[in-house]
Design an enzyme around this catalytic site. Sequence first.
Site, PDB file in Angstrom:
ATOM      1  N   SER A  54       0.827  -1.207   0.000  1.00  0.00           N
ATOM      2  CA  SER A  54       0.000   0.000   0.000  1.00  0.00           C
ATOM      3  C   SER A  54       0.859   1.254   0.000  1.00  0.00           C
ATOM      4  CB  SER A  54      -0.941  -0.011   1.206  1.00  0.00           C
ATOM      5  OG  SER A  54      -1.880  -1.066   1.089  1.00  0.00           O
ATOM      6  N   ASP A  55       1.973   1.221   0.729  1.00  0.00           N
ATOM      7  CA  ASP A  55       2.927   2.334   0.669  1.00  0.00           C
ATOM      8  C   ASP A  55       3.471   2.499  -0.745  1.00  0.00           C
ATOM      9  OD1 ASP A  55       3.118   3.374   3.328  1.00  0.00           O
ATOM     10  OD2 ASP A  55       4.183   1.580   3.930  1.00  0.00           O
ATOM     11  N   ILE A  56       3.858   1.385  -1.361  1.00  0.00           N
ATOM     12  CA  ILE A  56       4.436   1.439  -2.702  1.00  0.00           C
ATOM     13  C   ILE A  56       3.405   1.944  -3.714  1.00  0.00           C
ATOM     14  CG2 ILE A  56       5.416   0.047  -4.565  1.00  0.00           C
ATOM     15  CD1 ILE A  56       6.560  -1.788  -2.314  1.00  0.00           C
TER      16      ILE A  56
END
Length: 390
Positions: free
Chosen positions: A165-167
């Site tokens: 999700s960060d990526i």
Amino acid sequence: MQPLRGTTVVSLEQAIAAPYATRQLADLGARVIKVERPGAGDFARGYDSRVNGLSSHFVWVNRSKESLTLDFKDPRGLAVLRRLLAGADVFVQNLAPGAAARAGLGAAELRAADPRLVVCDISGYGSPGPYETMKAYDLMVQSESGLLSVTGTGEDMAKVGISVSDIAAGMYAYSSILAALLERARTGVGAHLDVSMLEATVEWMGFPLYYTYEGAEPPPRAGAAHATIYPYGPFTARDETVVMMAVQNEREWRAFCARFLERPGLAEDPDYASNAARNANREALGAVISARFAELSGDEATALLAAIPVAYARVNGLADVWRHPQLAARGRWYEVDTPAGRVPALAPPGVAGAPRMDPVPALGEHTDAILGELGLPAEEVADLRAEGVV
């Protein structure tokens, strides 16, 4: 190719999402000034010490940047940051929800002062909305987005093994910033970009979402196998080699039956004559395919799959990836300096020519130089440092 040379990015960033976005910009030549807390810095610096004493997360997403330590909660530090932003093209932040706005660094205020500025806010859930003030780490967003409902095996959920999700948010921030810079070149006006980890991850959930359209049953958790296409997943050969393979269409299925299973008639069996049928009867079909793999070594199985051809892959460990022959053959490994010495670094995908591989910065390494560029006298810098402002 460094098309962003001459572009200055100032980032109040931490963890992964924003640092990953700005590292992509740095890869393309942008000057990225990373503003960190005096003394502690980006908390990702302390996640682990696996890279010669440095954090694996930090080394990954922070090369080619400059580190400025600055306490922007102090009015003197905020004044320095505003002077820095006066010469910037892009401002990125992924602080706690509302922190930037409370400090006087909200998008409306910044863009009123400089309409050409591209402001990119990265958060867990975006604003406005009932979730806008919630803290959001990667696993929280994997949960909210429905991702955990399709990962794992049977009743046992499993998170994705990377900060997906960060990526996702970092990559949408990166591409949106590039689009905003292109638009600004045409109109002379910047933009406010509000990138949500939730929205980025849900965008990637498009297939399972549409698969459940109008209340249809969701795809089951299928472990390493595909949830709705069969055969598509891991099989174990006689020598315990695990081979990942996939049949994607009816032409491949017929060839797989004839040349790998040596049972051409199976392709016409009504239980297996379409992907929907094979998926519905995967347990019985899986037993047939597994029995054939058990007759073959890993090398024999992959040779047969390659000859059909049907897609297959080795199930590599991370040690295998470091020495992957395809990455080596394409010259994808370079080296980058860090405060703990040189380490290998993978060239960014898709960048033409020799990639930019400038060092991973030590905490506050560029503070004096940046403040000098802003015209602060050495005596003032010394006072700010003595009082913990920088």
